[in-house]
Design an enzyme around this catalytic site. Structure first.
Site, short mmCIF file in Angstrom:
data_model
loop_
_atom_site.label_atom_id
_atom_site.label_comp_id
_atom_site.label_asym_id
_atom_site.label_seq_id
_atom_site.Cartn_x
_atom_site.Cartn_y
_atom_site.Cartn_z
N ASP A 66 51.76 33.54 -40.32
CA ASP A 66 50.66 32.64 -40.60
C ASP A 66 49.39 33.48 -40.43
OD1 ASP A 66 49.11 30.18 -40.82
OD2 ASP A 66 48.92 30.24 -38.64
N ARG A 67 48.27 33.03 -40.93
CA ARG A 67 47.05 33.84 -40.81
C ARG A 67 46.15 33.37 -39.66
NH1 ARG A 67 41.88 34.11 -44.75
NH2 ARG A 67 41.28 32.56 -43.22
N ASP A 68 45.50 32.22 -39.84
CA ASP A 68 44.52 31.76 -38.85
C ASP A 68 45.21 31.42 -37.54
OD1 ASP A 68 42.59 32.02 -40.84
OD2 ASP A 68 42.76 29.92 -41.46
N SER B 74 39.41 28.39 -36.23
CA SER B 74 38.32 27.48 -35.91
C SER B 74 38.63 26.11 -36.48
CB SER B 74 37.01 27.98 -36.53
OG SER B 74 36.02 26.98 -36.45
N TYR C 234 37.01 25.54 -39.65
CA TYR C 234 37.46 26.40 -40.74
C TYR C 234 36.78 27.77 -40.70
CZ TYR C 234 39.62 22.22 -42.57
OH TYR C 234 40.38 21.08 -42.70
N ASN D 34 47.90 28.20 -45.10
CA ASN D 34 47.24 27.00 -45.63
C ASN D 34 45.75 27.27 -45.66
OD1 ASN D 34 49.63 25.54 -45.75
ND2 ASN D 34 49.17 24.24 -43.99
N SER E 182 43.16 24.80 -46.92
CA SER E 182 42.64 23.58 -47.51
C SER E 182 41.12 23.55 -47.58
CB SER E 182 43.14 22.35 -46.74
OG SER E 182 42.56 22.29 -45.45
N CYS F 123 51.30 18.71 -52.85
CA CYS F 123 51.88 19.97 -53.32
C CYS F 123 53.15 20.29 -52.53
CB CYS F 123 50.87 21.10 -53.17
SG CYS F 123 50.48 21.49 -51.43
N LYS G 272 52.12 23.94 -45.77
CA LYS G 272 52.97 23.80 -44.59
C LYS G 272 52.68 22.44 -43.94
CE LYS G 272 51.24 27.70 -43.18
NZ LYS G 272 50.79 28.72 -42.26
N ASP H 77 51.25 29.62 -35.09
CA ASP H 77 50.64 29.10 -33.87
C ASP H 77 50.63 27.58 -33.82
OD1 ASP H 77 48.67 28.94 -35.94
OD2 ASP H 77 47.10 28.81 -34.43
#
Length: 176
Positions: free
Chosen positions: A7-9, A16, A19, A51, A53, A97, A101, A126
């Site tokens: 995952d990234r963030d 955050s 975002y 994700n 969004s 969609c 996730k 996370d």
């Protein structure tokens, strides 16, 4: 092929609740860039499923997201490694969609891209939705305590979830 999906963030960079909306806000978690580079140099393919969004919500354009991913690739390359496929879901939570996730569309896309079965592949996240996504395609769920990880720990984890302090600890385990 040795494949790991991240995952990234909250795993690679600080997260955050407001975002990550600009390149200036995209700040790597200490040790994450080095961990990705070390895995890459040891023969691992490091893919990312994220994700995003904020795009659907109009918080930032696709070009800003692409600049964040270019920066990630640049930082890892400076350490002698490389980032593999980065797959994003730009949709909002109500768009229906198959990629957002906890739906497994992004992981399936990565598996198809590399021509590998996802069973047992480590997916590092996370959040509870990351862990649910891993279970949906028989990946090994791995939780890091960075980002939302500490909060996720309090909610109960899917059976067999591995828990590490951060991405550097995940890499250290895989590289021993």
């Amino acid at each position: 092929m040795k494949l790991i999906i991240l995952d990234r963030d909250g795993v690679i960079n600080h997260d955050s609740d407001a975002y990550i909306k600009s390149l200036d806000e995209w700040i790597p978690i200490p040790g994450s860039i080095e961990a990705i580079a070390a895995l890459s140099k040891a023969g691992w393919t490091v893919a990312v499923a994220t994700n995003q969004s904020g795009i659907a919500r109009g918080y930032y354009p696709l070009s800003v997201l692409e600049s964040m991913h270019a920066r990630l690739r640049e930082l890892v390359a400076e350490q002698g490694g490389e980032v593999g496929l980065i797959v994003k879901c730009p949709h909002g939570p109500d768009d229906g969609c198959e990629c957002r996730k906890p739906k497994p569309g992004m992981l399936r896309q990565i598996g198809e891209h590399y021509g590998v079965a996802l069973s047992g592949i480590w997916f590092v996240g996370d959040s509870a939705s990351d862990l649910e996504t891993a279970r949906a395609v028989d990946c090994q769920p791995v939780l890091v305590k960075t980002g939302k990880g500490e909060r996720t720990l309090t909610k109960g984890l899917p059976a067999g979830t591995l828990v590490f302090d951060d991405l550097a600890a995940v890499a250290a385990q895989l590289l021993t």
